[in-house]
Design a protein around this motif. Sequence first.
Motif, mmCIF file in Angstrom:
data_model
loop_
_atom_site.group_PDB
_atom_site.id
_atom_site.type_symbol
_atom_site.label_atom_id
_atom_site.label_comp_id
_atom_site.label_asym_id
_atom_site.label_seq_id
_atom_site.Cartn_x
_atom_site.Cartn_y
_atom_site.Cartn_z
ATOM 1 N N LYS A 1 -38.655 -123.175 4.075
ATOM 2 C CA LYS A 1 -39.726 -122.300 4.572
ATOM 3 C C LYS A 1 -40.717 -123.079 5.422
ATOM 4 O O LYS A 1 -41.205 -122.598 6.453
ATOM 5 N N ASP A 2 -41.023 -124.311 5.010
ATOM 6 C CA ASP A 2 -41.991 -125.128 5.750
ATOM 7 C C ASP A 2 -41.463 -125.549 7.117
ATOM 8 O O ASP A 2 -42.231 -125.734 8.060
ATOM 9 N N TYR A 3 -40.121 -125.723 7.219
ATOM 10 C CA TYR A 3 -39.541 -126.209 8.466
ATOM 11 C C TYR A 3 -39.065 -125.092 9.388
ATOM 12 O O TYR A 3 -38.839 -125.329 10.577
ATOM 13 N N LEU A 4 -38.885 -123.885 8.850
ATOM 14 C CA LEU A 4 -38.374 -122.787 9.669
ATOM 15 C C LEU A 4 -39.300 -122.505 10.849
ATOM 16 O O LEU A 4 -40.524 -122.425 10.705
ATOM 17 N N GLY A 5 -38.701 -122.345 11.999
ATOM 18 C CA GLY A 5 -39.477 -122.022 13.186
ATOM 19 C C GLY A 5 -40.035 -123.227 13.906
ATOM 20 O O GLY A 5 -40.667 -123.083 14.949
ATOM 21 N N THR A 6 -39.806 -124.428 13.362
ATOM 22 C CA THR A 6 -40.274 -125.626 14.051
ATOM 23 C C THR A 6 -39.325 -125.951 15.193
ATOM 24 O O THR A 6 -38.295 -125.318 15.389
ATOM 25 N N GLU A 7 -39.662 -126.957 15.916
ATOM 26 C CA GLU A 7 -38.885 -127.317 17.107
ATOM 27 C C GLU A 7 -37.465 -127.754 16.749
ATOM 28 O O GLU A 7 -36.520 -127.513 17.488
ATOM 29 N N ASP A 8 -37.318 -128.379 15.569
ATOM 30 C CA ASP A 8 -36.016 -128.932 15.200
ATOM 31 C C ASP A 8 -35.126 -127.943 14.465
ATOM 32 O O ASP A 8 -33.900 -128.019 14.554
ATOM 33 N N ILE A 9 -35.687 -127.012 13.670
ATOM 34 C CA ILE A 9 -34.877 -126.190 12.773
ATOM 35 C C ILE A 9 -35.185 -124.711 12.934
ATOM 36 O O ILE A 9 -36.345 -124.286 12.846
ATOM 37 N N GLN A 10 -34.146 -123.915 13.149
ATOM 38 C CA GLN A 10 -34.243 -122.460 13.199
ATOM 39 C C GLN A 10 -33.398 -121.874 12.062
ATOM 40 O O GLN A 10 -32.600 -122.565 11.438
ATOM 41 N N LEU A 11 -33.555 -120.567 11.825
ATOM 42 C CA LEU A 11 -32.801 -119.915 10.756
ATOM 43 C C LEU A 11 -31.303 -120.029 10.994
ATOM 44 O O LEU A 11 -30.530 -120.238 10.039
ATOM 45 N N THR A 12 -30.878 -119.923 12.242
ATOM 46 C CA THR A 12 -29.440 -120.049 12.536
ATOM 47 C C THR A 12 -28.907 -121.428 12.160
ATOM 48 O O THR A 12 -27.741 -121.571 11.771
ATOM 49 N N ASP A 13 -29.765 -122.459 12.282
ATOM 50 C CA ASP A 13 -29.360 -123.802 11.877
ATOM 51 C C ASP A 13 -29.128 -123.872 10.370
ATOM 52 O O ASP A 13 -28.204 -124.547 9.905
ATOM 53 N N LEU A 14 -29.965 -123.179 9.616
ATOM 54 C CA LEU A 14 -29.843 -123.200 8.160
ATOM 55 C C LEU A 14 -28.563 -122.520 7.692
ATOM 56 O O LEU A 14 -27.779 -123.090 6.925
ATOM 57 N N VAL A 15 -28.355 -121.293 8.144
ATOM 58 C CA VAL A 15 -27.222 -120.517 7.613
ATOM 59 C C VAL A 15 -25.879 -120.986 8.173
ATOM 60 O O VAL A 15 -24.828 -120.641 7.621
ATOM 61 N N SER A 16 -25.910 -121.769 9.253
ATOM 62 C CA SER A 16 -24.651 -122.288 9.804
ATOM 63 C C SER A 16 -24.432 -123.750 9.442
ATOM 64 O O SER A 16 -23.444 -124.350 9.876
ATOM 65 N N PHE A 17 -25.342 -124.328 8.650
ATOM 66 C CA PHE A 17 -25.195 -125.737 8.279
ATOM 67 C C PHE A 17 -23.914 -125.893 7.468
ATOM 68 O O PHE A 17 -23.647 -125.109 6.549
ATOM 69 N N PRO A 18 -23.078 -126.895 7.768
ATOM 70 C CA PRO A 18 -21.716 -126.944 7.212
ATOM 71 C C PRO A 18 -21.633 -127.249 5.712
ATOM 72 O O PRO A 18 -20.550 -127.194 5.140
#
Length: 485
Positions: A227-244
């Motif tokens: 939650k703290d990192y979501l929306g920052t320059e490095d991490i988006q929601l798509t990055d989270l749910v597609s993380f391998p």
Amino acid sequence: MIKKKIRELLIDDVDFFAGDGEYDYVNFLIDVVYPEILETYKIRESKLFYKRLLRTADYDDPNDENEQGQVQLKDNPMIIELEVKDKRMEELIRREQEMLLGKSTEEIPDKDIITFITENSRSHLEAADLIKLYKCQRPWYIWPFFDNWDRLTLLLTYYEEYKSFPSSSAQFYQQLVCFLLRKNETTMSKNGISALTKMFSEFAYDMMKKNQNIFSIQTICDYPLFKDYLGTEDIQLTDLVSFPFIIQRGKWYTFQTIAFQSYLSIKKFLSFDQETIKKSYCDFLDLRGCFADNEHNIWLLCSELDLSAFNHYYVYPSLNEYLKAVNSTNNRTICSTTLQFLGYSVFFKISRSTPYPILVNGSSFNSIIPVSLLEFISKDLFDLDSYLSETIDSSDPIMFQRLSDFIIQNGSKGSSKNEYELNLAECSTDQGLLNIFDALGVCKTLSKLYYDVIRLVQKTTVANYNIRLDRYLSDSKIRIFASTT
């Protein structure tokens, strides 16, 4: 131990739904779930246990010729109607599972797996090697990857790169982490990958503590670190749910396998300071649910990642609890206090045709340490079921007749005909029972176990806890505690 728990859980479920008059569910459990359990966990079918199921549901046994005036289940109009409803319910449950988890509940046939490997491997040699490993179930830790096509595809691509599998499960999952992370190198920054790797390891740890291996996208979004990192320059929601590290199954998400989640969790736990590890190890391995079902695999990962810590802070204290509880004055006191410590109950069948008590399925333990830990360190004589079964055919009919008399007088009636449950923990100080167990060799056997454990504990401390206590390295076959989740 897992197989015994599964049977008792099934009895509890049948009793619960029968008590509420929910016979749709009762029939589903008996006709569908029970055969699937036998097949999935390779459990030998037991007529006695099947009778227990029927009696628990207040059904007559259709094969019991001694029941007068009984109605065959298959000829009962009510049962026929319920069977029709069962089939409808089974189909609804199957569809709902596929919708939620995105997979079929049916096991993939061997021939389909072999065909898939043959058609999708890079070479005939690689295909032949993988098929050989699949047939002999080695190494044990790759077995969960054969339960669906996505996992099997991942296993094939892993094998294409590494050409072999390492000797330990920890090394395999370490390589798998590196292999999976390389898939994200082109879509994420190195800082983003590094941050998510740490966050997902902590997420795996927290989910394991909560006994959770399936989670929603909302759970991911609400997790504080994410939650703290979501929306920052490095991490988006798509990055989270597609993380391998995780895979989507219908509406839900899981880690690649339960063992993979456990590996990440153990790595996170072992990153704590030594004092925290020392104080928390036993609590960390207080496993429940699907993690308890995979406890041997998890213990093995712990021993592979930090053998000394696993032995010192988990195995040694657990074995010491047993040793402290035993009165070692003589074989009889060792037997008596061991039975008390185990909280051991067992089911016997005593029929008119034979004076001998016959052990049946359904024994249970109620111990403060997992009895299966002794199986893990190859002290399987702790399972008295097997020992008594072997001595049933011995040449001491008088003692077995006395044992039958004792069971009838002190045991409680089981749910099946001629079946008795004897709580050995409650009867452990009875001198008559100890006389019988002494004559049959039970006291001697438990005494040998006690002194074997003492020697093992002493050997462990002399080696500064840095010694393997299981036979995995010398006999890899014993570590086939396969999970398909």
